[in-house]
Every structure is written in C-alpha cells, then in structure tokens.
Scaffold this motif. Structure first.
Motif, mmCIF file in Angstrom:
data_model
loop_
_atom_site.group_PDB
_atom_site.id
_atom_site.type_symbol
_atom_site.label_atom_id
_atom_site.label_comp_id
_atom_site.label_asym_id
_atom_site.label_seq_id
_atom_site.Cartn_x
_atom_site.Cartn_y
_atom_site.Cartn_z
ATOM 1 N N LEU A 160 64.899 12.171 49.898
ATOM 2 C CA LEU A 160 63.534 12.404 50.385
ATOM 3 C C LEU A 160 63.474 12.048 51.861
ATOM 4 C CD1 LEU A 160 63.140 10.830 47.346
ATOM 5 C CD2 LEU A 160 60.856 11.700 47.779
ATOM 6 N N ARG A 161 62.528 12.676 52.547
ATOM 7 C CA ARG A 161 62.390 12.419 53.976
ATOM 8 C C ARG A 161 60.913 12.480 54.347
ATOM 9 N NH1 ARG A 161 64.867 15.520 58.869
ATOM 10 N NH2 ARG A 161 64.757 17.371 57.578
ATOM 11 N N SER A 162 60.487 11.573 55.171
ATOM 12 C CA SER A 162 59.118 11.640 55.690
ATOM 13 C C SER A 162 59.152 11.175 57.129
ATOM 14 C CB SER A 162 58.184 10.743 54.863
ATOM 15 O OG SER A 162 56.866 10.823 55.378
ATOM 16 N N LEU A 163 58.510 11.906 58.002
ATOM 17 C CA LEU A 163 58.548 11.488 59.410
ATOM 18 C C LEU A 163 57.204 11.644 60.091
ATOM 19 C CD1 LEU A 163 58.694 14.052 61.637
ATOM 20 C CD2 LEU A 163 60.926 14.324 60.581
ATOM 21 N N THR A 164 56.995 10.754 61.054
ATOM 22 C CA THR A 164 55.805 10.795 61.903
ATOM 23 C C THR A 164 56.250 10.730 63.347
ATOM 24 O OG1 THR A 164 54.563 9.528 60.275
ATOM 25 C CG2 THR A 164 53.602 9.691 62.473
ATOM 26 N N ARG A 165 55.918 11.758 64.086
ATOM 27 C CA ARG A 165 56.167 11.704 65.535
ATOM 28 C C ARG A 165 54.823 11.911 66.205
ATOM 29 N NH1 ARG A 165 61.327 15.351 65.100
ATOM 30 N NH2 ARG A 165 62.668 13.895 64.002
ATOM 31 N N ASP A 166 54.436 10.871 66.925
ATOM 32 C CA ASP A 166 53.092 10.792 67.480
ATOM 33 C C ASP A 166 53.193 10.999 68.990
ATOM 34 O OD1 ASP A 166 50.573 9.755 68.384
ATOM 35 O OD2 ASP A 166 50.425 8.582 66.543
ATOM 36 N N PRO A 167 52.317 11.802 69.574
ATOM 37 C CA PRO A 167 52.411 12.004 71.016
ATOM 38 C C PRO A 167 51.951 10.807 71.831
ATOM 39 C CG PRO A 167 50.852 13.577 70.014
ATOM 40 C CD PRO A 167 51.277 12.619 68.941
ATOM 41 N N GLY A 168 51.228 9.858 71.214
ATOM 42 C CA GLY A 168 50.625 8.784 72.006
ATOM 43 C C GLY A 168 51.103 7.421 71.579
ATOM 44 N N LEU A 169 51.211 6.532 72.535
ATOM 45 C CA LEU A 169 51.639 5.166 72.261
ATOM 46 C C LEU A 169 50.424 4.257 72.338
ATOM 47 C CD1 LEU A 169 54.227 3.587 71.811
ATOM 48 C CD2 LEU A 169 54.436 3.363 74.271
ATOM 49 N N ALA A 170 50.222 3.444 71.273
ATOM 50 C CA ALA A 170 49.063 2.546 71.266
ATOM 51 C C ALA A 170 49.274 1.417 72.270
ATOM 52 C CB ALA A 170 48.893 1.959 69.868
ATOM 53 N N ASP A 171 48.177 0.919 72.801
ATOM 54 C CA ASP A 171 48.219 -0.267 73.640
ATOM 55 C C ASP A 171 48.560 -1.450 72.728
ATOM 56 O OD1 ASP A 171 47.530 -2.607 74.913
ATOM 57 O OD2 ASP A 171 45.803 -1.738 75.941
ATOM 58 N N PRO A 172 49.609 -2.229 73.063
ATOM 59 C CA PRO A 172 50.011 -3.317 72.161
ATOM 60 C C PRO A 172 48.897 -4.307 71.882
ATOM 61 C CG PRO A 172 51.517 -3.148 74.030
ATOM 62 C CD PRO A 172 50.443 -2.119 74.244
ATOM 63 N N SER A 173 47.919 -4.422 72.789
ATOM 64 C CA SER A 173 46.847 -5.391 72.553
ATOM 65 C C SER A 173 45.873 -4.900 71.480
ATOM 66 C CB SER A 173 46.081 -5.659 73.855
ATOM 67 O OG SER A 173 45.458 -4.464 74.279
ATOM 68 N N ARG A 174 45.943 -3.610 71.135
ATOM 69 C CA ARG A 174 44.969 -3.048 70.188
ATOM 70 C C ARG A 174 45.542 -2.841 68.797
ATOM 71 N NH1 ARG A 174 42.943 1.981 71.464
ATOM 72 N NH2 ARG A 174 41.151 1.531 70.150
ATOM 73 N N VAL A 175 46.820 -3.108 68.607
ATOM 74 C CA VAL A 175 47.414 -2.889 67.279
ATOM 75 C C VAL A 175 48.141 -4.156 66.835
ATOM 76 C CG1 VAL A 175 47.678 -0.384 67.517
ATOM 77 C CG2 VAL A 175 49.514 -1.900 68.312
ATOM 78 N N PRO A 176 48.317 -4.330 65.516
ATOM 79 C CA PRO A 176 49.007 -5.539 65.059
ATOM 80 C C PRO A 176 50.484 -5.510 65.448
ATOM 81 C CG PRO A 176 48.298 -4.163 63.190
ATOM 82 C CD PRO A 176 47.898 -3.451 64.434
ATOM 83 N N PRO A 177 51.128 -6.700 65.495
ATOM 84 C CA PRO A 177 52.568 -6.712 65.705
ATOM 85 C C PRO A 177 53.232 -5.879 64.618
ATOM 86 C CG PRO A 177 51.692 -8.961 65.494
ATOM 87 C CD PRO A 177 50.565 -8.023 65.228
ATOM 88 N N TRP A 178 54.322 -5.288 64.933
ATOM 89 C CA TRP A 178 55.057 -4.450 63.977
ATOM 90 C C TRP A 178 54.238 -3.231 63.555
ATOM 91 C CZ3 TRP A 178 59.992 -5.787 63.699
ATOM 92 C CH2 TRP A 178 60.340 -7.115 63.927
ATOM 93 N N ALA A 179 53.380 -2.745 64.466
ATOM 94 C CA ALA A 179 52.494 -1.621 64.122
ATOM 95 C C ALA A 179 53.267 -0.396 63.646
ATOM 96 C CB ALA A 179 51.630 -1.253 65.324
#
Ligand SMILES: NC(=O)c1ccc[n+]([C@@H]2O[C@H](COP(=O)([O-])OP(=O)(O)OC[C@H]3O[C@@H](n4cnc5c(N)ncnc54)[C@H](O)[C@@H]3O)[C@@H](O)[C@H]2O)c1
Length: 348
Positions: A160-179
């Motif tokens: 099985l395979r599942s992938l997410t490629r996102d064009p945008g990088l979150a600001d580290p201050s707005r997401v939990p560690p290990w986001a």
C-alpha cells in the motif's frame, strides 16, 4: 461507502456551532452555512479578537464570541465542529461531549494517546456521535478505491502507498512539534488503515529530515518523511510527505493486491487540458480546500446526517487513535533510528 439517509427537507436543520474560525474553520463554516444539506450555522467562537464576528457576519450566522464555553452552553447548538489548533482538540471534544453536543473534530483529534482515550471516553459516556476529519475517505476517487478493496476484487492487499505533497510549509510557531507526522501524515496513516480493512499496524520504520527549510530543523520542523508500516495481515505500506510540491497539492493512494491494483488521487485539479505549441498542459491546485472541496463538504454532510438520523459516523475516535499511534511510533522511530512496534507506543 454506506451513507446515512440525508435529513429530509422537512426535518429541522441541525444547529451547528463552529469552534475555531481560522483557515479550515472558515471553509467549514462556509460549507455549513451554504453547502451542507440539513445544517444551520448558529454560532462561531474563536478567542482571536474579531475572528468569530467577521466570519459570522460574512455567513449570516446569528451568534459570535471569543469563548467556546459560551458557545457550548447555547441551546441552539446541537452539534459542534472543532477547528481550533490541535493542542486544544481533546479538551474541546471532552467539553462538547459533556455539554451533550454531537462532535465533529478536525484531525488530529489528540496529540497523545491518553488525550485520545479521554476524548473517545467522553463521547461514549455522553452518548454523542464523534466524527474525526479524515476527509480523504469522502473523496469520490478514494471512496471508490476503498469499495474495490472491500469488495474483494483486489485479492489480498500486499503493498500500500499513501502520499501527501503540500505546496506550502507551515510556520513552525503555528504547528506542533513533529507536525509532519501528527498533522500531515496522520491523514496517510488513516488512509493506509482504511484501505487495508481489518488489519492492524504492527511496526513502523520512519526516516525524516528538513530538506525544504534546513534552518527550521532545530525549531522542530521536519518537512520530508517516509514511513514504512508493516500490518498484521502481511501487507507492507509506505507513507510519504513533503512540503515543497511546486506543481500543486498532491495526494495519492494505492493498494496492490494478489488480484490487481487500485489507485486514487490526481494532482490534476480538473479534466481541462490545453493543447498548444508547448504540448499538452493541465492545471494543478495549490490548496487542499480546492483539491478536496467536495470531500470536505461530504464529510460534514455525513456528520449532519448521522446527527439527525441517530447513526454512528463512519470515521470514529477509534480511527483517530489508531492513526495517532502510528504517528507516535514514527516519531519514536526517527528518534531511535530503528523500527518501533506500534504496540510499544500504544500500550505505554
Ligand atoms: N482535514 C484537513 O485537511 C485539514 C486542513 C487544514 C487544517 N486542518 C486541521 O484543523 C486545525 C486548525 O487548522 P487551521 O489551519 O485552520 O489553523 P488556523 O491557525 O488557521 O486556525 C485556528 C483558529 O483557532 C483559533 N483558536 C485558538 N485557540 C482556540 C481555542 N482554544 N478554541 C477555539 N479556537 C481557537 C485561532 O484563533 C484560529 O483562528 C488543525 O488541527 C489542522 O490540522 C485539517
């Protein structure tokens, strides 16, 4: 996917309170006000000054405030949609359930397994429905792939395979560690479990790095990851993520079985192709709310139909816990540099 009967035109709309009026909350709010049959957006709460009021005014919603507790005390609110940052989810689920409200909670439902258990327990004790925002299950292509797996036409799942490629990088201050694991790949872990029905994840081996923004690595933001997951039915899966997809938002899934293969997900946002001097060109989409527009609406329509029809939602708090356990095992795998048994994380 078996869908509960949508509320009939004569049934009273389900009064919904929205908790969190940021990026996805604004989209869900608009869906509830304008796109979801049988729903009525009756209140919005967000502690950021003015955020709830602005959204409520735009959407013709009668109540807005900064305190989620006030929204939960409102009798017109029969159900809540939680779209606050992840660290608040479990407590908000617990408070909403204690107030007797049906709960839709964005992913991740919790950041620890203890919190996930607390949230599931609260909903079960209160006897209220709890649905989690794994929207890919409501995408028509992914749902059709799931049907093929469940029908048995694919034979025994092997890869099985599942992938997410996102064009945008979150600001580290707005997401939990290990986001990358708890916010992003959590979708892929759920997809892998859902496309391998009845199987349990046994162990994981994860490799991750900061290839997009190496300078953000020491702020806890890894942006590129691959996880190998072994299931107890023998199937071997990979989940991968990256946050620099210059061509657009790209989410795909695949199951290879003893009698064939099924794939889902298409980076091409529409069927349009331009045939010109440069060749044949299509269009990608840059935002998840465009790629999964219909799936986001369908998951809320499912929630509303479940609330009105008294049926349990198809995406449960238990599903959220299972995906979180794989995410936490992946984090430990990166930390230790070796494979990790999911049970060692899930059982403490
Ligand atoms: N299913 C999906 O594909 C998807 C997509 C985007 C976001 N999400 C999830 O939705 C959640 C929110 O993400 P976002 O991108 O909208 O974030 P955001 O930062 O844009 O919005 C969060 C909002 O919540 C508000 N808030 C802060 N504390 C709160 C509290 N205690 N109670 C209520 N509201 C509070 C903030 O003021 C902000 O307006 C995250 O868990 C994220 O992972 C899911």
């Amino acid at each position: 996917m078996d869908q509960p009967t949508p509320p009939s035109a004569s049934a009273a709309p389900v009064g919904i309170g929205l908790v969190g009026a940021g990026y996805i909350g604004a989209f869900h709010g608009e869906s509830l006000a304008r796109r979801v049959p049988g729903a009525r957006l009756v209140a919005v709460a967000d502690p950021a000054p003015g955020a709830a009021e602005r959204l409520a005014v735009n959407l013709g919603c009668p109540r807005a405030g900064t305190d989620p507790a006030e929204l939960l005390a409102e009798p017109a609110v029969e159900a809540v949609v939680i779209a606050a940052p992840a660290r608040f989810h479990a407590s908000l689920v617990q408070a909403a359930a204690a107030a007797g409200k049906a709960v839709f909670c964005e992913k991740p439902m919790a950041l620890t397994l203890a919190d996930a258990d607390r949230a599931v327990e609260a909903a079960s004790t209160a006897g209220v429905p709890l649905q989690v925002g794994f929207n890919r299950r409501f995408d028509r292509g992914f749902a059709a792939a799931h049907e093929v797996v469940v029908s048995g036409r694919l034979g025994r799942p092997q890869l099985l395979r599942s992938l997410t490629r996102d064009p945008g990088l979150a600001d580290p201050s707005r997401v939990p560690p290990w986001a990358v694991f708890v916010e992003t790949l959590i979708h892929d872990f759920d997809t892998l479990c859902w496309l391998n029905p009845g199987a349990r994840a046994v162990d994981v081996y994860a490799v991750a790095d900061a290839l997009v923004r190496p300078d953000w690595k020491d702020r806890g933001l890894l942006d590129t990851a691959v996880v190998v997951v072994r299931f107890d039915n023998g199937a071997i899966a990979t989940a991968e993520a990256n946050f620099q997809a210059v061509y657009g938002y790209d989410v795909r899934g695949e199951v290879f079985g003893s009698a064939g293969m099924v794939t889902a997900g298409d980076v091409r946002g529409t069927s349009m192709r331009f045939y010109g001097e440069q060749g044949v060109v299509g269009e990608g989409v840059k935002r998840n709310v465009d790629l999964f527009h219909d799936a986001y609406v369908a998951e809320l329509a499912h929630f509303v139909a479940c609330v009105r029809g008294g049926e349990p939602p198809s995406v449960t708090g238990g599903d959220a816990r299972a995906a979180l356990a794989i995410a936490l095992a992946s984090i430990r795998s990166v930390q230790t540099g070796g494979p990790v048994r999911v049970a060692d994380v899930a059982e403490g």
